[in-house]
Design a protein around this motif. Structure first.
Motif, PDB file in Angstrom:
ATOM      1  N   GLN A  15       0.833  -1.199   0.000  1.00 22.78           N
ATOM      2  CA  GLN A  15       0.000   0.000   0.000  1.00 22.78           C
ATOM      3  C   GLN A  15       0.871   1.254   0.000  1.00 22.78           C
ATOM      4  OE1 GLN A  15      -3.913   0.653   0.270  1.00 22.78           O
ATOM      5  NE2 GLN A  15      -2.539   1.985  -0.883  1.00 22.78           N
ATOM      6  N   HIS A  16       0.664   2.088  -1.000  1.00 21.43           N
ATOM      7  CA  HIS A  16       1.484   3.283  -1.222  1.00 21.43           C
ATOM      8  C   HIS A  16       1.081   4.441  -0.309  1.00 21.43           C
ATOM      9  CE1 HIS A  16      -1.909   5.232  -3.164  1.00 21.43           C
ATOM     10  NE2 HIS A  16      -2.128   4.108  -3.828  1.00 21.43           N
ATOM     11  N   GLY A  17       1.740   5.576  -0.511  1.00 23.85           N
ATOM     12  CA  GLY A  17       1.495   6.766   0.277  1.00 23.85           C
ATOM     13  C   GLY A  17       0.625   7.800  -0.418  1.00 23.85           C
ATOM     14  N   LEU A  18       0.426   8.918   0.249  1.00 24.85           N
ATOM     15  CA  LEU A  18      -0.397  10.028  -0.228  1.00 24.85           C
ATOM     16  C   LEU A  18       0.156  10.584  -1.538  1.00 24.85           C
ATOM     17  CD1 LEU A  18      -2.812  11.851   0.665  1.00 24.85           C
ATOM     18  CD2 LEU A  18      -1.116  13.344   1.746  1.00 24.85           C
ATOM     19  N   THR A  19      -0.733  10.841  -2.486  1.00 30.24           N
ATOM     20  CA  THR A  19      -0.464  11.333  -3.851  1.00 30.24           C
ATOM     21  C   THR A  19       0.216  10.300  -4.741  1.00 30.24           C
ATOM     22  OG1 THR A  19       1.747  12.363  -3.612  1.00 30.24           O
ATOM     23  CG2 THR A  19      -0.162  13.690  -2.941  1.00 30.24           C
ATOM     24  N   SER A  20       0.371   9.088  -4.255  1.00 26.59           N
ATOM     25  CA  SER A  20       1.081   8.056  -5.012  1.00 26.59           C
ATOM     26  C   SER A  20       0.065   7.117  -5.678  1.00 26.59           C
ATOM     27  CB  SER A  20       2.028   7.311  -4.077  1.00 26.59           C
ATOM     28  OG  SER A  20       2.906   6.487  -4.783  1.00 26.59           O
ATOM     29  N   LYS A  21       0.539   5.973  -6.161  1.00 28.19           N
ATOM     30  CA  LYS A  21      -0.326   4.952  -6.749  1.00 28.19           C
ATOM     31  C   LYS A  21       0.435   3.633  -6.745  1.00 28.19           C
ATOM     32  CE  LYS A  21       1.015   6.178 -11.493  1.00 28.19           C
ATOM     33  NZ  LYS A  21       0.510   6.508 -12.845  1.00 28.19           N
ATOM     34  N   LEU A  22      -0.272   2.551  -7.038  1.00 24.03           N
ATOM     35  CA  LEU A  22       0.344   1.227  -6.911  1.00 24.03           C
ATOM     36  C   LEU A  22       1.527   1.036  -7.850  1.00 24.03           C
ATOM     37  CD1 LEU A  22      -0.602  -0.752  -9.485  1.00 24.03           C
ATOM     38  CD2 LEU A  22      -2.744  -0.796  -8.223  1.00 24.03           C
ATOM     39  N   ASP A  23       1.563   1.772  -8.958  1.00 28.41           N
ATOM     40  CA  ASP A  23       2.663   1.628  -9.917  1.00 28.41           C
ATOM     41  C   ASP A  23       4.034   1.888  -9.291  1.00 28.41           C
ATOM     42  OD1 ASP A  23       0.109   2.569 -11.125  1.00 28.41           O
ATOM     43  OD2 ASP A  23       1.143   2.180 -13.013  1.00 28.41           O
ATOM     44  N   LYS A  24       4.062   2.692  -8.237  1.00 31.92           N
ATOM     45  CA  LYS A  24       5.348   3.047  -7.635  1.00 31.92           C
ATOM     46  C   LYS A  24       6.110   1.807  -7.175  1.00 31.92           C
ATOM     47  CE  LYS A  24       5.378   7.646  -7.574  1.00 31.92           C
ATOM     48  NZ  LYS A  24       5.421   8.398  -6.312  1.00 31.92           N
ATOM     49  N   TRP A  25       5.405   0.802  -6.697  1.00 31.57           N
ATOM     50  CA  TRP A  25       6.077  -0.417  -6.248  1.00 31.57           C
ATOM     51  C   TRP A  25       6.770  -1.126  -7.416  1.00 31.57           C
ATOM     52  CZ3 TRP A  25       6.501  -0.494  -1.190  1.00 31.57           C
ATOM     53  CH2 TRP A  25       5.501   0.061  -0.395  1.00 31.57           C
ATOM     54  N   ASP A  26       6.215  -0.974  -8.617  1.00 32.52           N
ATOM     55  CA  ASP A  26       6.851  -1.520  -9.823  1.00 32.52           C
ATOM     56  C   ASP A  26       8.019  -0.640 -10.260  1.00 32.52           C
ATOM     57  OD1 ASP A  26       5.054  -3.853 -10.898  1.00 32.52           O
ATOM     58  OD2 ASP A  26       3.652  -2.285 -10.332  1.00 32.52           O
ATOM     59  N   TRP A  27       7.813   0.672 -10.226  1.00 32.36           N
ATOM     60  CA  TRP A  27       8.854   1.596 -10.679  1.00 32.36           C
ATOM     61  C   TRP A  27      10.183   1.338  -9.993  1.00 32.36           C
ATOM     62  CZ3 TRP A  27       6.478   7.231 -10.584  1.00 32.36           C
ATOM     63  CH2 TRP A  27       5.434   7.304 -11.519  1.00 32.36           C
ATOM     64  N   TYR A  28      10.123   1.088  -8.700  1.00 27.47           N
ATOM     65  CA  TYR A  28      11.359   1.015  -7.916  1.00 27.47           C
ATOM     66  C   TYR A  28      11.802  -0.415  -7.613  1.00 27.47           C
ATOM     67  CZ  TYR A  28      10.317   5.955  -7.547  1.00 27.47           C
ATOM     68  OH  TYR A  28      10.037   7.263  -7.849  1.00 27.47           O
ATOM     69  N   GLY A  29      11.204  -1.386  -8.286  1.00 23.64           N
ATOM     70  CA  GLY A  29      11.724  -2.746  -8.248  1.00 23.64           C
ATOM     71  C   GLY A  29      11.209  -3.641  -7.143  1.00 23.64           C
ATOM     72  N   TYR A  30      10.276  -3.154  -6.338  1.00 28.01           N
ATOM     73  CA  TYR A  30       9.767  -3.981  -5.238  1.00 28.01           C
ATOM     74  C   TYR A  30       9.030  -5.216  -5.765  1.00 28.01           C
ATOM     75  CZ  TYR A  30      10.765  -0.073  -2.096  1.00 28.01           C
ATOM     76  OH  TYR A  30      11.399   0.913  -1.373  1.00 28.01           O
ATOM     77  N   VAL A  31       8.147  -5.012  -6.712  1.00 26.67           N
ATOM     78  CA  VAL A  31       7.329  -6.128  -7.197  1.00 26.67           C
ATOM     79  C   VAL A  31       8.189  -7.188  -7.869  1.00 26.67           C
ATOM     80  CG1 VAL A  31       5.485  -6.801  -8.783  1.00 26.67           C
ATOM     81  CG2 VAL A  31       5.248  -4.725  -7.403  1.00 26.67           C
ATOM     82  N   ASP A  32       9.135  -6.784  -8.689  1.00 29.54           N
ATOM     83  CA  ASP A  32       9.992  -7.744  -9.383  1.00 29.54           C
ATOM     84  C   ASP A  32      10.729  -8.645  -8.405  1.00 29.54           C
ATOM     85  OD1 ASP A  32       9.325  -7.128 -11.956  1.00 29.54           O
ATOM     86  OD2 ASP A  32      11.031  -5.819 -12.330  1.00 29.54           O
ATOM     87  N   GLU A  33      11.160  -8.085  -7.303  1.00 33.52           N
ATOM     88  CA  GLU A  33      11.902  -8.875  -6.320  1.00 33.52           C
ATOM     89  C   GLU A  33      10.966  -9.705  -5.449  1.00 33.52           C
ATOM     90  OE1 GLU A  33      15.278 -10.473  -4.846  1.00 33.52           O
ATOM     91  OE2 GLU A  33      15.202  -8.956  -6.440  1.00 33.52           O
ATOM     92  N   LEU A  34       9.906  -9.092  -4.958  1.00 32.46           N
ATOM     93  CA  LEU A  34       9.021  -9.778  -4.021  1.00 32.46           C
ATOM     94  C   LEU A  34       8.206 -10.885  -4.689  1.00 32.46           C
ATOM     95  CD1 LEU A  34       7.841  -6.641  -2.041  1.00 32.46           C
ATOM     96  CD2 LEU A  34       9.238  -8.502  -1.120  1.00 32.46           C
ATOM     97  N   LYS A  35       7.891 -10.728  -5.976  1.00 32.43           N
ATOM     98  CA  LYS A  35       7.066 -11.733  -6.666  1.00 32.43           C
ATOM     99  C   LYS A  35       7.782 -13.076  -6.807  1.00 32.43           C
ATOM    100  CE  LYS A  35       8.330 -10.691 -11.461  1.00 32.43           C
ATOM    101  NZ  LYS A  35       7.864 -10.177 -12.769  1.00 32.43           N
ATOM    102  N   LYS A  36       9.087 -13.098  -6.591  1.00 35.21           N
ATOM    103  CA  LYS A  36       9.830 -14.359  -6.656  1.00 35.21           C
ATOM    104  C   LYS A  36       9.407 -15.313  -5.543  1.00 35.21           C
ATOM    105  CE  LYS A  36      13.896 -12.002  -8.576  1.00 35.21           C
ATOM    106  NZ  LYS A  36      15.316 -11.615  -8.301  1.00 35.21           N
ATOM    107  N   ILE A  37       8.888 -14.743  -4.449  1.00 31.65           N
ATOM    108  CA  ILE A  37       8.535 -15.541  -3.274  1.00 31.65           C
ATOM    109  C   ILE A  37       7.065 -15.391  -2.896  1.00 31.65           C
ATOM    110  CG2 ILE A  37       9.083 -15.981  -0.833  1.00 31.65           C
ATOM    111  CD1 ILE A  37      11.814 -14.673  -1.348  1.00 31.65           C
ATOM    112  N   TYR A  38       6.503 -14.215  -3.162  1.00 30.05           N
ATOM    113  CA  TYR A  38       5.177 -13.884  -2.647  1.00 30.05           C
ATOM    114  C   TYR A  38       4.163 -13.623  -3.765  1.00 30.05           C
ATOM    115  CZ  TYR A  38       7.854 -13.446   1.589  1.00 30.05           C
ATOM    116  OH  TYR A  38       8.693 -13.725   2.634  1.00 30.05           O
ATOM    117  N   ARG A  39       2.910 -13.775  -3.412  1.00 26.90           N
ATOM    118  CA  ARG A  39       1.807 -13.329  -4.256  1.00 26.90           C
ATOM    119  C   ARG A  39       1.595 -11.851  -3.905  1.00 26.90           C
ATOM    120  NH1 ARG A  39      -4.467 -15.384  -3.683  1.00 26.90           N
ATOM    121  NH2 ARG A  39      -5.284 -14.433  -5.609  1.00 26.90           N
TER     122      ARG A  39
END
Length: 257
Positions: free
Chosen positions: A25-49
């Motif tokens: 869950q992102h912060g104020l004025t942000s959106k879910l894409d930010k987790w993709d922009w900065y590489g969180y999803v690419d790394e976390l998806k290796k282990i987690y849904r």
């Protein structure tokens, strides 16, 4: 793209990867894409849904204009609506800034639904007097500029955002962001929740963040917490520095039984 419905408010989310569910869950004025922009999803998806959520008022979620509809417990119930939509009994949760405030709301109202809570750049103490600099209240200043439109608000950000961030910020609905900001500014002291947070918790903050003193204090009152101080980083820096943060997050999650 998926939608959950919480009392008529549609909440947008995406799902990437397989494994134990982890809400982002992102912060104020942000959106879910930010987790993709900065590489969180690419790394976390290796282990987690990985389930990335657009908070109400942001991204592709619905955007009510009533500040009362951005109460932390209502926004916490948005997360529960996503879990219920996906038939998930329990999940891990990671929220930054406003997402961290929602995390405290989850601990208050829905603790039984979470294996762990990861809260970044946020504390449970009142935010109305948070200062950008001596004598300047950060959220009041933000509201004052938002009243003149997103372009005026964005024009006052220093350093100036890059092209991608600029386009994102300008895409926000200022009336929805105003409502969410008022709710965050007027959030009461919710620190009485801290001793009840018995699930494993990770709290992190950059030591150049104005929220740092409160985060450093709150962990002293949490029974099952890992505290991560990030030297030299301010509130905006931390989200961008997944290279610094993710090793702490992955180590924390790997040690949860």
């Amino acid at each position: 793209m998926h939608f959950a419905n919480n009392s008529g408010v549609r909440i947008n989310y995406t799902i990437t990867g397989e494994g134990p569910p982890l809400i982002l869950q992102h912060g104020l004025t942000s959106k879910l894409d930010k987790w993709d922009w900065y590489g969180y999803v690419d790394e976390l998806k290796k282990i987690y849904r990985v389930i990335s959520v657009d908070a109400r008022g942001h991204g592709k979620s619905d955007k009510p204009y009533d500040a009362a509809l951005y109460d932390r417990k209502i926004m916490a119930s948005d997360i529960i609506s996503v879990l219920d939509r996906e038939d998930i009994e329990k999940a891990h949760y990671m929220g930054y800034s406003m997402g961290g405030s929602i995390g405290f709301g989850l601990a208050e109202a829905f603790p039984e639904r979470f294996h762990s809570l990861i809260i970044g750049g946020m504390h449970p103490y009142p935010l109305a007097d948070l200062e950008l600099e001596p004598g300047v209240k950060a959220l009041d200043l933000m509201l004052e500029s938002l009243e003149h439109g997103m372009d005026v608000y964005v024009g006052g950000i220093e350093p100036a955002p890059d092209e991608r961030e600029l386009a994102h910020l300008l895409s926000n609905d200022p009336d929805a962001i105003i409502a969410a900001t008022i709710a965050l500014r007027d959030r009461p002291d919710i620190s009485e929740v801290l001793p009840t947070m018995t699930m494993p918790c990770l709290v992190y903050c950059g030591d150049q963040d104005g929220l740092y003193p409160g985060t450093e204090e709150c962990v002293k009152h949490m029974p099952n917490v890992t505290w991560v101080s990030l030297p030299g980083l301010d509130h905006g820096d931390v989200m961008e520095r997944s290279d610094v943060l993710l090793p702490h997050v992955l180590d924390f999650l790997a040690n949860i039984q």
